[in-house]
Design a protein around this motif. Structure first.
Motif, PDB file in Angstrom:
ATOM      1  N   UNK A  74       0.774  -1.265   0.038  1.00 35.74           N
ATOM      2  CA  UNK A  74       0.095  -0.163   0.009  1.00 35.74           C
ATOM      3  C   UNK A  74       0.721   1.212  -0.018  1.00 35.74           C
ATOM      4  N   UNK A  75       0.409   2.369  -0.717  1.00 35.79           N
ATOM      5  CA  UNK A  75       1.139   3.661  -0.635  1.00 35.79           C
ATOM      6  C   UNK A  75       1.484   4.112   0.731  1.00 35.79           C
ATOM      7  N   UNK A  76       0.794   3.850   1.452  1.00 35.51           N
ATOM      8  CA  UNK A  76       0.927   4.624   2.745  1.00 35.51           C
ATOM      9  C   UNK A  76       2.146   3.679   3.681  1.00 35.51           C
ATOM     10  N   UNK A  77       2.298   2.569   3.150  1.00 40.86           N
ATOM     11  CA  UNK A  77       3.587   1.671   3.819  1.00 40.86           C
ATOM     12  C   UNK A  77       4.753   1.869   2.917  1.00 40.86           C
ATOM     13  N   UNK A  78       4.631   2.757   1.677  1.00 42.17           N
ATOM     14  CA  UNK A  78       5.962   2.725   1.023  1.00 42.17           C
ATOM     15  C   UNK A  78       6.837   3.670   1.866  1.00 42.17           C
ATOM     16  N   UNK A  79       7.958   3.248   1.992  1.00 40.56           N
ATOM     17  CA  UNK A  79       9.198   4.247   2.472  1.00 40.56           C
ATOM     18  C   UNK A  79       9.946   4.838   1.537  1.00 40.56           C
ATOM     19  N   UNK A  80      10.691   4.117   0.671  1.00 41.03           N
ATOM     20  CA  UNK A  80      11.387   4.879  -0.264  1.00 41.03           C
ATOM     21  C   UNK A  80      11.470   3.814  -1.734  1.00 41.03           C
ATOM     22  N   UNK A  81      11.658   4.369  -2.835  1.00 38.42           N
ATOM     23  CA  UNK A  81      12.075   3.621  -3.790  1.00 38.42           C
ATOM     24  C   UNK A  81      13.298   4.155  -4.539  1.00 38.42           C
ATOM     25  N   UNK A  82      14.333   3.189  -4.579  1.00 30.01           N
ATOM     26  CA  UNK A  82      15.582   3.882  -5.064  1.00 30.01           C
ATOM     27  C   UNK A  82      16.369   2.727  -5.908  1.00 30.01           C
TER      28      UNK A  82
END
Length: 266
Positions: A205-213
């Motif tokens: 879920x988007x609210x659980x996404x911390x970072x995308x690298x």
């Protein structure tokens, strides 16, 4: 290429890369042939003379075998030279698309709208003393053969960067509108939709996404608060990576109540 680009209204050329096929080392054909043919002739003469004088033609057998082996080697390398010749290739990046021309064939032209995806990979190779980075770019038209640009093409790294930016400027608003309309957008190894970010059969879920690298050739998706990546996959398994990263960051910020970034990734 210029004529085709004008015909398809692709605009001004922004970049060009080309290959320079290596010349075949003809010495590997000539040397065994020059040595093998005289040996073969000497072997035949020795066999004829042995048969005539002693009734034993096999006196010339060692020379026959050696000469035949050398001639066969020359024939094998000649076959490689004639069947595996590399054609020179030019790939041009234009304002509104891309053109590829292979020597001896008609050029192929594709507008940005006719291109399904691009993928990239940069690999650092080291032998413990020196290191080098190899670059590869794959452009997949909706119809037609995939176009590959690698280090065999002169100026491949800079060409790939500029083409990536140009394609992303076109594709990002389109995929953004699809997300806003509630559609799922696939990026080969991963996908995005209004609910979250997906990897194989898993969803975060988007609210659980911390970072995308991107780190050392790997796309890493982190769950908020976790040290280890929730998902990790090679960047070449994600098509339109720059679009993916921009949209993922925008969606993450929107769900966190922040302002989304601009459409322009540059």
């Amino acid at each position: 290429m210029r004529r085709v680009a004008r015909e398809f209204e692709l605009g001004a050329r922004q970049g060009l890369v080309w290959t320079e096929p290596k010349r075949f080392p003809w010495i590997v054909v000539l040397l065994p042939a020059l040595v093998g043919l005289p040996l073969l002739q000497m072997g035949i003469s020795a066999a004829v003379e042995g048969q005539r004088s002693h009734g034993a033609w096999y006196y010339g057998l060692p020379l026959l075998i050696l000469g035949a082996a050398m001639v066969s080697t020359a024939g094998y390398f000649l076959f490689l030279a004639l069947t595996r010749r590399q054609a020179q290739v030019w790939v041009g990046h234009y304002q509104h698309g891309i053109v590829r021309e292979v020597a001896g064939h008609a050029p192929e032209a594709y507008s940005w709208g006719e291109i399904d995806s691009i993928r990239r990979r940069s690999t650092k190779v080291t032998n413990g003393i020196t290191s080098a980075t190899t670059h590869e770019l794959w452009v997949r038209p909706r119809e037609g053969a995939e176009i590959t640009v690698a280090d065999a093409h002169k100026g491949a790294a800079g060409f790939a960067d500029e083409l990536d930016k140009a394609f992303t400027r076109v594709r990002l608003p389109q995929d953004s509108d699809r997300l806003k309309a509630g559609e799922r957008v696939d990026f080969l190894g991963a996908h995005l939709d209004p609910a979250g970010i997906g990897y194989l059969d898993h969803q975060l879920d988007w609210r659980e996404v911390g970072r995308v690298t991107v780190k050392r050739g790997w796309l890493e998706i982190h769950r908020r608060g976790d040290g280890k990546p929730w998902a990790r996959l090679p960047v070449e398994m994600v098509k339109n990576l720059s679009v993916f990263l921009a949209l993922a960051e925008r969606m993450r910020q929107e769900k966190a109540g922040e302002q989304p970034q601009s459409d322009d990734p540059a």
